[in-house]
Design a protein around this motif. Structure first.
Motif, PDB file in Angstrom:
ATOM      1  N   VAL A 483       0.849  -1.201   0.000  1.00 11.33           N
ATOM      2  CA  VAL A 483       0.000   0.000   0.000  1.00 11.33           C
ATOM      3  C   VAL A 483       0.881   1.245   0.000  1.00 11.33           C
ATOM      4  CG1 VAL A 483      -1.721   1.312   1.297  1.00 11.33           C
ATOM      5  CG2 VAL A 483      -1.900  -1.177   1.151  1.00 11.33           C
ATOM      6  N   GLN A 484       1.953   1.203   0.803  1.00  8.41           N
ATOM      7  CA  GLN A 484       2.890   2.323   0.832  1.00  8.41           C
ATOM      8  C   GLN A 484       3.557   2.535  -0.525  1.00  8.41           C
ATOM      9  OE1 GLN A 484       5.645   1.518   4.005  1.00  8.41           O
ATOM     10  NE2 GLN A 484       4.188   1.999   5.626  1.00  8.41           N
ATOM     11  N   LYS A 485       3.918   1.441  -1.165  1.00  6.39           N
ATOM     12  CA  LYS A 485       4.555   1.548  -2.480  1.00  6.39           C
ATOM     13  C   LYS A 485       3.613   2.202  -3.492  1.00  6.39           C
ATOM     14  CE  LYS A 485       7.738  -2.388  -2.045  1.00  6.39           C
ATOM     15  NZ  LYS A 485       8.999  -1.647  -2.222  1.00  6.39           N
ATOM     16  N   MET A 486       2.341   1.790  -3.480  1.00  2.00           N
ATOM     17  CA  MET A 486       1.369   2.378  -4.400  1.00  2.00           C
ATOM     18  C   MET A 486       1.193   3.872  -4.122  1.00  2.00           C
ATOM     19  SD  MET A 486       0.571   0.034  -6.484  1.00  2.00           S
ATOM     20  CE  MET A 486      -0.766   0.891  -7.318  1.00  2.00           C
ATOM     21  N   TYR A 487       1.201   4.235  -2.851  1.00  2.00           N
ATOM     22  CA  TYR A 487       1.061   5.641  -2.487  1.00  2.00           C
ATOM     23  C   TYR A 487       2.266   6.447  -2.952  1.00  2.00           C
ATOM     24  CZ  TYR A 487       0.428   9.814   0.402  1.00  2.00           C
ATOM     25  OH  TYR A 487       0.284  11.109   0.838  1.00  2.00           O
ATOM     26  N   ILE A 488       3.465   5.898  -2.815  1.00  2.00           N
ATOM     27  CA  ILE A 488       4.672   6.605  -3.255  1.00  2.00           C
ATOM     28  C   ILE A 488       4.651   6.794  -4.771  1.00  2.00           C
ATOM     29  CG2 ILE A 488       7.197   6.508  -3.375  1.00  2.00           C
ATOM     30  CD1 ILE A 488       7.064   4.847  -0.748  1.00  2.00           C
ATOM     31  N   ILE A 489       4.239   5.761  -5.505  1.00  2.00           N
ATOM     32  CA  ILE A 489       4.124   5.883  -6.965  1.00  2.00           C
ATOM     33  C   ILE A 489       3.132   6.983  -7.329  1.00  2.00           C
ATOM     34  CG2 ILE A 489       3.330   4.708  -9.064  1.00  2.00           C
ATOM     35  CD1 ILE A 489       4.420   2.106  -7.837  1.00  2.00           C
ATOM     36  N   PHE A 490       2.007   7.012  -6.601  1.00  2.00           N
ATOM     37  CA  PHE A 490       1.012   8.069  -6.837  1.00  2.00           C
ATOM     38  C   PHE A 490       1.616   9.446  -6.571  1.00  2.00           C
ATOM     39  CE2 PHE A 490      -2.013  10.978  -4.770  1.00  2.00           C
ATOM     40  CZ  PHE A 490      -2.865  11.232  -5.838  1.00  2.00           C
ATOM     41  N   LEU A 491       2.376   9.559  -5.473  1.00  2.00           N
ATOM     42  CA  LEU A 491       3.005  10.838  -5.139  1.00  2.00           C
ATOM     43  C   LEU A 491       3.971  11.289  -6.225  1.00  2.00           C
ATOM     44  CD1 LEU A 491       3.882  10.679  -1.321  1.00  2.00           C
ATOM     45  CD2 LEU A 491       2.113  12.019  -2.445  1.00  2.00           C
ATOM     46  N   ILE A 492       4.766  10.363  -6.742  1.00  2.00           N
ATOM     47  CA  ILE A 492       5.730  10.709  -7.793  1.00  2.00           C
ATOM     48  C   ILE A 492       4.994  11.202  -9.037  1.00  2.00           C
ATOM     49  CG2 ILE A 492       7.473   9.772  -9.365  1.00  2.00           C
ATOM     50  CD1 ILE A 492       8.263   7.844  -7.080  1.00  2.00           C
ATOM     51  N   ALA A 493       3.951  10.480  -9.427  1.00  2.00           N
ATOM     52  CA  ALA A 493       3.170  10.876 -10.608  1.00  2.00           C
ATOM     53  C   ALA A 493       2.488  12.221 -10.386  1.00  2.00           C
ATOM     54  CB  ALA A 493       2.134   9.798 -10.927  1.00  2.00           C
ATOM     55  N   ALA A 494       1.914  12.398  -9.200  1.00  2.89           N
ATOM     56  CA  ALA A 494       1.248  13.659  -8.891  1.00  2.89           C
ATOM     57  C   ALA A 494       2.246  14.805  -8.839  1.00  2.89           C
ATOM     58  CB  ALA A 494       0.504  13.543  -7.561  1.00  2.89           C
ATOM     59  N   GLY A 495       3.414  14.545  -8.249  1.00  2.00           N
ATOM     60  CA  GLY A 495       4.444  15.583  -8.186  1.00  2.00           C
ATOM     61  C   GLY A 495       4.907  16.007  -9.570  1.00  2.00           C
ATOM     62  N   ALA A 496       5.111  15.020 -10.469  1.00  2.00           N
ATOM     63  CA  ALA A 496       5.499  15.343 -11.848  1.00  2.00           C
ATOM     64  C   ALA A 496       4.405  16.136 -12.538  1.00  2.00           C
ATOM     65  CB  ALA A 496       5.791  14.054 -12.612  1.00  2.00           C
TER      66      ALA A 496
END
Length: 528
Positions: A483-496
């Protein structure tokens, strides 16, 4: 030229991204099986040799060989280009075969030099040092044949690049990583960490073989040719040693960090290695993508005396690198733990534990500071190669190494292995500034107004992104590894997304070009 460079860069980025994803899988397997253990430190010492060779040989051979082959192809002297290929392949293979033989004979002495800082260290016992020396020596001997295979990779890549072929050379890195990943199934269960060393050597072999068909398709022969006494080989010989030496010095940072960190205790060298893997991801994707396509134009413009176009090309490359690498640096500073966890942490079952995350994140934080400096250093080095001026690159690299070592040793008492990472960043900064100084003296001011406008907008957009990332990681915490990994991926995409949206709102043309180019590629693929 801008559209051509961007089109070539898009191909290289896509293929390199695939290669780096597989490469990350390779490192994740290493982390899962061995973590930041004593064995990984020994592997990193041994792997520093083929890594350093791989980082400088292909690029150096590209700079040495491409101008000669490219000019022959432009002038329709194809048979001469084919003969030159055979001669270059022969001499390069022989040189690195001799290096391999001597390397295998003196592997123990090399490992003793690399770990000399352990002698007076209280963080490692004499028994541990003796065991690590034995392990490192055996793995280094297993990996020395990689030197010959890497030389073949360099000649093959340079030749295909001269034909404007970038896809197959970049795909060879994917082949390399796939073979190493396979070693975890085929060799590691039987030979432990030594199985990784075997897979590493086989990876370089198959990477070279993956380009052989394309070379043959261009009607080049692998038959040895020892007729080296001609004018073109003389020109290459004049460039060979300075460029090889200069390239080796510019990449010796990879060799330095395990030496400097060898006395800091178990796990520090391993942590620097994992951090360097993350650090090299944007370097490989974006730097290779924009320096490789630009280099032939730099050669052409300097040869024709069109210095204004040459300056414009350098500025354009710097703008692309700044807009792509600064947000990565910000992410490495704001969420280093999350990035490390995303890539290497697989839960309590794996050997990569919470301490491993902390050690690696510390190294990544300080290493990320030098990301743009190192990228521009590579770009400016290419400009000097285009001018056939290798002396300056060597001087700048030596100064950078001295700054690196001095600051690393000064910072180690305060930051431990983080001091080694920060020293590396400061060395890259010194190297870049010195190259910029001498380039300005050679061709005049080359950083045009467009770069500073792009830089200002990029800093603002990166700051907005950074605030968002900090708030998101501070306010929300999820349980569960995946779940944490999915959230981090979301954060990276959102940040970009936030970063590029901010640039578009500020009417930055490069951001619009990059979005348009890559969204166009995706649309075309879907329609196809």
């Amino acid at each position: 030229m801008a559209q051509t460079v961007l089109r070539s860069a898009a191909v290289i980025i896509i293929v390199t991204l695939v290669g780096r994803v597989v490469g990350l899988l390779r490192e994740t397997l290493l982390a899962y099986h061995f973590g930041t253990s004593f064995a990984v430190d020994a592997y990193r010492y041994a792997f520093a040799i083929p890594t350093t060779i791989f980082l400088f040989v292909p690029g150096a051979l590209n700079a040495i060989f491409v101008p000669s082959v490219k000019s022959m192809l432009v002038e329709n002297r194809r048979e001469e280009a084919q003969a030159l290929f055979r001669k270059m392949l022969t001499v390069t293979t022989l040189i690195y075969f001799v290096i391999m033989v001597f390397g295998m004979l003196f592997s123990r002495e090399i490992m003793q030099v690399m770990t000399f800082m352990q002698q007076n260290s209280e963080a490692i016992t004499p028994e541990q040092r003796a065991q690590q020396l034995e392990m490192g020596t055996r793995m280094l001997q297993m990996m020395w044949p990689s030197a010959v295979f890497i030389a073949l990779i360099g000649v093959f890549q340079a030749t295909l690049n001269a034909h404007q072929q970038f896809f197959i050379p970049q795909m060879s890195t994917v082949v390399n990583s796939v073979v190493v990943c396979a070693a975890y199934l085929l060799f590691v269960p039987f030979y432990d960490i030594y199985g990784v060393a075997i897979g590493t050597t086989l990876g370089f072999l198959f990477a070279a073989l993956s380009m052989a068909y394309s070379i043959k398709k261009e009607q080049y022969s692998f038959v040895p040719d020892f007729r080296w006494k001609d004018e073109e080989m003389k020109k290459i010989g004049e460039r060979f040693l300075p460029i090889m030496l200069g390239s080796l010095i510019t990449q010796v940072y990879t060799f330095i960090y395990p030496v400097l960190a060898s006395g800091l205790g178990p796990g520090r060298v391993a942590a620097l290695g994992y951090a360097n893997t993350i650090y090299q991801l944007p370097m490989a994707i974006f730097v290779a993508a924009f320096t490789l396509p630009i280099y032939p134009y730099l050669v052409e413009y300097f040869t024709k005396g069109e210095l204004d176009k040459m300056k414009q090309s350098i500025t354009e490359g710097m703008r692309y690198l700044f807009i792509l690498l600064v947000p990565v640096t910000v992410a490495m500073a704001i969420i280093p733990d999350e990035l490390v966890s995303l890539l290497f942490y697989t839960g309590p079952r794996g050997e990569f534990n919470l301490q491993s995350i902390e050690l690696t994140a510390t190294a990544l934080l300080y290493m990320g500071i030098g990301l743009f400096f190192l990228a521009v250093r590579d770009l400016l080095t290419r400009a000097f190669y285009a001018m056939e001026n290798t002396k300056i690159t060597v001087i700048a690299a030596v100064v950078g190494i001295i700054i690196n070592v001095v600051f690393s040793l000064a910072l180690i008492p305060y930051l431990s292995h983080g001091g080694v990472a920060l020293g590396t960043s400061l060395g890259s900064l010194a190297n870049m500034l010195l190259l910029a100084f001498f380039l300005r003296r050679s061709i005049g001011s080359f950083v045009q107004r467009e770069f500073w406008m792009t830089a200002g907008k990029t800093v603002v957009a990166a700051a907005v992104m950074g605030v968002g990332l900090y708030a998101a990681t501070s306010l929300l915490v999820f349980q569960g590894v995946w779940v944490q990994k999915m959230y981090i991926i979301f954060l990276i995409a959102a940040g970009a997304g936030v970063f590029f949206a901010t640039l578009v709102m500020m009417r930055e043309p490069l951001a619009v070009q990059i979005i348009g180019r890559f969204s166009g590629k995706i649309v075309k693929r879907k329609r196809g």
